[in-house]
Design an enzyme around this catalytic site. Structure first.
Site, PDB file in Angstrom:
ATOM      1  CD  GLU A   1      22.077  47.216  57.012  1.00  0.00           C
ATOM      2  OE1 GLU A   1      21.208  47.840  56.372  1.00  0.00           O
ATOM      3  OE2 GLU A   1      21.854  46.731  58.136  1.00  0.00           O
TER       4      GLU A   1
ATOM      5  CB  THR B   1      13.772  52.221  68.839  1.00  0.00           C
ATOM      6  OG1 THR B   1      14.810  52.297  67.872  1.00  0.00           O
ATOM      7  CG2 THR B   1      13.465  50.776  69.136  1.00  0.00           C
TER       8      THR B   1
END
Ligand SMILES: *[C@@H]1O[C@H](CO)[C@@H](O)[C@H](O)[C@H]1NC(C)=O
Ligand SMILES: *[C@@H]1O[C@H](CO)[C@@H](O)[C@H](O)[C@H]1NC(C)=O
Ligand SMILES: *[C@@H]1O[C@H](CO)[C@@H](O)[C@H](O)[C@H]1NC(C)=O
Ligand SMILES: *[C@@H]1O[C@H](CO)[C@@H](O)[C@H](O)[C@H]1NC(C)=O
Ligand SMILES: *[C@@H]1O[C@H](CO)[C@@H](O)[C@H](O)[C@H]1NC(C)=O
Length: 796
Positions: A372, A495
């Site tokens: 992340e 997206t």
């Protein structure tokens, strides 16, 4: 025609160029078919597990085989509840992957199941969810599935069997989300209750304060498509107002802070970049421009991208900077930013897309996923890394957020790069991602990503994007003949990877018949516009920009390590090559090598440049770099190609200029490598290399004595450096290697029109404040920095 067409043509042209020697020497059709079949099986394994163990709740837990439900006990568990609205979100979000698989029976069945799940065509659930997440996952999938179901040219066209139920459901959800925009500013609050709006017990302000740029701007894309399909323009107008409003909040550098209070418009942070919280703003500016044929959105993209190049772009990554100053703010990049190379492909910036994608490949090689957050600068880690620390402590410092929930972004950009280059390199990346999905992440009832990439511990969760995006992009990578790849399919991926297109008759009907009849929203917008006009009238004229320059922090080597070069007699140059030693490749493919493997001399530069923070956890020790897998390497690398670029040993630093006026977005670049700037105002960022003899330079060349000949240090402009002192005693010179994120070609020159630049400086002097200190020009028209010429930066 509008310029986006040109952009598409650029990427398209590249495809055409290689198409003629395509299949024969690439992966064979048989191989591709086998891989795509494997992906399809993986998808159905995950989807069927959900149907069996998760439905009618939102997700299935891949390890424990029970539903992952909305947290009904703790409404403030935003991580869970922002997305899981107790509305079968995995089912809905997966619909379009089945459509992409062109699997008619399963698509029909899944649509039926959605209809049965919401028999009244209503999302009548008492759940407070995020407007953005619900728009992209629920609304986006329903709209795309509706397009599939109603398009005669598609394999899953449902014809008379389908009555528009998905579109009605989409509109129902949109009507429930849209009240989030009824704020003082017209910017949406982040969350809303699908049933009660804001009117329910337990509602607190904390649910609706901070909202990020992506979340406030992006619903524009799905909502505008909904307007096209329903003829009701309120969805477009309301969300587009917010998009434009957000853009108006950018700084003088055309950078947007990542999050704001939606009612007070105060930024929560001044940080910006291309990752979480702002990523899809850029994506939807460009994709909206393409899908809606919208010149204003195209302009937003152009200006925003130029500013990213100027302020954030470095060789291998886009840094997170302060929106006010452009200075690097934090030394990490995040997992979500891996989507950006795919967007750069759409924008026609293929070379940079290739470079930026490569960093994520190296990250995958190291950690087995894209953590992340990854810290790229060891000197910025505190406490500093120490070799005596255990590996896990070091890794924790490098990976402040250590999970990887099988996010799709790296798959996505791999797919787009393959479509644009047809380089088998990207197929090979896909083969390895496929293998990892099967061997490392496939669990009993679905796919479990890493809870912790350091320990290799898995997470008992399968987010909906695994089925809706990760596996979809992987399938499309191998599915050469997919209907979406046909010319004229004019598809843009949302997206959340939902394919979107707008048939011509839908466009013309919308242009002709669109109505905005809802008075609540029309009067709300009127008020917003009126307030904006009043504010504008009050605003003073443009404030004068600060003029000056500053060295920025992106230097590669600390000053104190500089060698004593005047005395250095070394003639034998032995810089370390960066190529890994590999067995000599076979040569049975004489005509087609992977360009990336065979021509890209910087393929291994990242490995050494970031070696201090690309450190493998123990569970990755035996994982071989994807590009060096022997079977692939021997098949696709060119035996004649034996070198990698030598690592630079020169010091590199940056100069920031803030000058009045504008700077040219597309300077002319001559065949001889000369980049000429007419206008050179506003923010500019120059990357300067300090050349010292016998060092290896930015281009992998040896700096020799000849570089130092015939250099004039006489300052003809400010007369600060009047010395004609011994030319050969100079220990270093400067050279510009990048301007506003654009790499200057080897032996290239940057020319700035003197009139422009000098005029500005003189003006400032006349006002009595010479702020540009240490800048001069010598009699060879070279710009001088503290009496040292920048060899290839000319004022003409
Ligand atoms: C959540 O959804 C399930 C399945 O549809 C339903 O039985 C349950 O009542 C819902 N829970 C709440 C709190 O709405
Ligand atoms: C460079 O080397 C010479 C000779 O070894 C020495 O006298 C001089 O002090 C050195 N200069 C620096 C800056 O280290
Ligand atoms: C540098 O090279 C010259 C010529 O080869 C030699 O005469 C001289 O001694 C060398 N100096 C040093 C410090 O090695
Ligand atoms: C990184 O590379 C440099 C230069 O090759 C080497 O000195 C250093 O030890 C390496 N660092 C790590 C952590 O491997
Ligand atoms: C390269 O081309 C530019 C533009 O045509 C010209 O101004 C410049 O003098 C050329 N430079 C060299 C070194 O030939």
């Amino acid at each position: 025609m509008v310029s986006w067409l040109w952009l598409l043509q650029v990427s398209f042209l590249r495809i055409e160029q290689v198409a003629c020697y395509d299949y024969a020497y690439s992966f064979t059709a048989k191989e591709l078919k086998a891989y795509k079949q494997e992906v399809k099986e993986l998808f159905y394994f995950g989807f069927d597990s959900y149907l069996e163990h998760g439905y009618p709740f939102d997700e299935v837990r891949p390890i424990s085989c029970v539903p992952k439900k909305r947290n009904f006990e703790d409404l403030n568990d935003h991580v869970t509840n922002d997305i899981l609205g107790n509305f079968t979100i995995t089912l809905i979000d997966s619909l379009t992957t089945i459509a992409v698989l062109q699997d008619m029976p399963r698509f029909r069945e899944a649509v039926r199941l959605v209809e049965r799940t919401f028999p009244n065509g209503e999302f009548d659930v008492d759940s407070t969810v995020q407007v953005f997440e619900t728009s992209i996952r629920v609304l986006g999938s329903l709209l795309s599935s509706h397009l599939y179901a109603t398009d005669r040219t598609k394999a899953v066209y449902l014809g008379h069997e389908y009555d528009g139920s998905l579109l009605r459901l989409a509109q129902n959800m949109a009507d429930r989300l849209l009240p989030a925009y009824l704020t003082y500013t017209g910017l949406p609050v982040p969350r809303i209750n699908v049933k009660w709006k804001f009117n329910f017990p337990g509602f607190t302000d904390s649910l609706v304060t901070e909202n990020n740029v992506a979340a406030m701007s992006c619903p524009m894309f799905e909502f505008t498509i909904l307007s096209y399909l329903t003829g009701d323009s309120k969805y477009e107008k309301v969300t587009r107002y917010a998009f434009d409003k957000i853009w108006s909040l950018r700084t003088d550098l055309d950078l947007l802070p990542m999050s704001f209070h939606p009612e007070k418009l105060t930024p929560y942070t001044s940080m910006t970049g291309i990752g979480a919280s702002i990523d899809s703003f850029f994506e939807y500016a460009l994709k909206g421009a393409v899908l809606f044929d919208d010149a204003e959105l195209m302009n937003v993209w152009n200006v925003a991208y130029e500013s990213l190049k100027t302020n954030c772009r470095n060789d291998w990554l886009f840094a997170n900077v302060l929106a006010d100053t452009g200075q690097i703010f934090v030394p990490w990049i995040d997992s979500l930013s891996a989507f950006f190379p795919g967007l750069q492909v759409l924008a026609g910036d293929l070379d940079d897309a290739i470079a930026k994608h490569l960093l994520f490949l190296k990250i995958w090689n190291t950690f087995g996923g894209i953590p992340e957050r990854w810290n790229f600068s060891p000197t910025e880690i505190s406490p500093p890394l120490s070799p005596t620390e255990p590996l896990s402590v070091t890794l924790k410092a490098i990976l402040p957020l250590e999970w990887y929930p099988l996010r799709p972004e790296f798959f996505e950009s791999t797919y787009f790069l393959y479509r644009a280059t047809k380089d088998p390199f990207y197929l090979n990346v896909g083969v390895h991602l496929l293998r990892d999905l099967k061997q490392r992440f496939k669990s009993k009832c679905g796919f479990a990503g890493f809870q912790n990439v350091i320990t290799g511990e898995l997470q008992d969760r399968m987010e909906t994007f695994v089925l809706s995006e990760t596996l979809k992009y992987l399938y499309l990578l191998f599915d050469e003949g997919n209907e979406l790849h046909k010319s004229g399919s004019d598809v843009v991926f949302s997206t959340e990877a939902h394919p979107m297109w707008l048939p011509q008759e839908v466009r013309s009907k919308y242009k002709r018949d669109a109505k905005f009849s809802d008075s609540t929203y029309s009067s709300h917008l009127k008020t917003c516009y009126k307030r904006d006009r009043e504010l504008q009238a009050k605003e003073s004229t443009l404030s004068q920009r600060i003029v000056g320059f500053a060295r920025s922090v992106f230097s590669q080597q600390p000053e104190e390590e500089l060698a004593n070069l005047t005395r250095n007699n070394k003639t034998n140059f032995e810089a370390p090559g960066l190529c890994p030693i590999m067995p000599r490749p076979r040569s049975d493919h004489d005509t087609w090598y992977s360009p990336l493997l065979s021509k890209y001399s910087r393929l291994f530069e990242i490995d050494s440049r970031y070696n201090a923070t690309l450190i493998k956890p123990s569970h990755m020790q035996h994982y071989r770099a994807i590009e060096l897998e022997p079977a692939f390497y021997s098949r696709w690398s060119n035996p004649q190609f034996s070198t990698c670029q030598i690592e630079p040993t020169t010091e590199i630093f940056e100069l920031l200029f803030d000058l009045p006026g504008v700077h040219e977005q597309n300077p002319s670049i001559a065949d001889n490598g000369t980049i000429t700037y007419g206008a050179f105002g506003s923010r500019s960022r120059l990357k300067i290399e300090k050349l010292q003899i016998y060092q290896s330079d930015y281009y992998g060349d040896l700096v020799t004595a000849s570089t130092f000949q015939d250099i004039s240090r006489r300052d003809t402009y400010s007369h600060m450096c009047d010395t004609t002192a011994d030319l050969y005693s100079s220990v270093f010179l400067y050279r510009v290697v990048a301007v506003n994120g654009r790499i200057v070609p080897r032996h290239g020159t940057v020319q700035i029109e003197k009139h422009n630049f000098m005029h500005v400086s003189t003006d400032i002097e006349e006002q009595g404040t010479l702020i540009i200190g240490g800048i001069g020009v010598n009699d060879q028209a070279q710009l001088m920095l503290e009496c040292t010429p920048i060899l290839n930066l000319l004022l003409i």
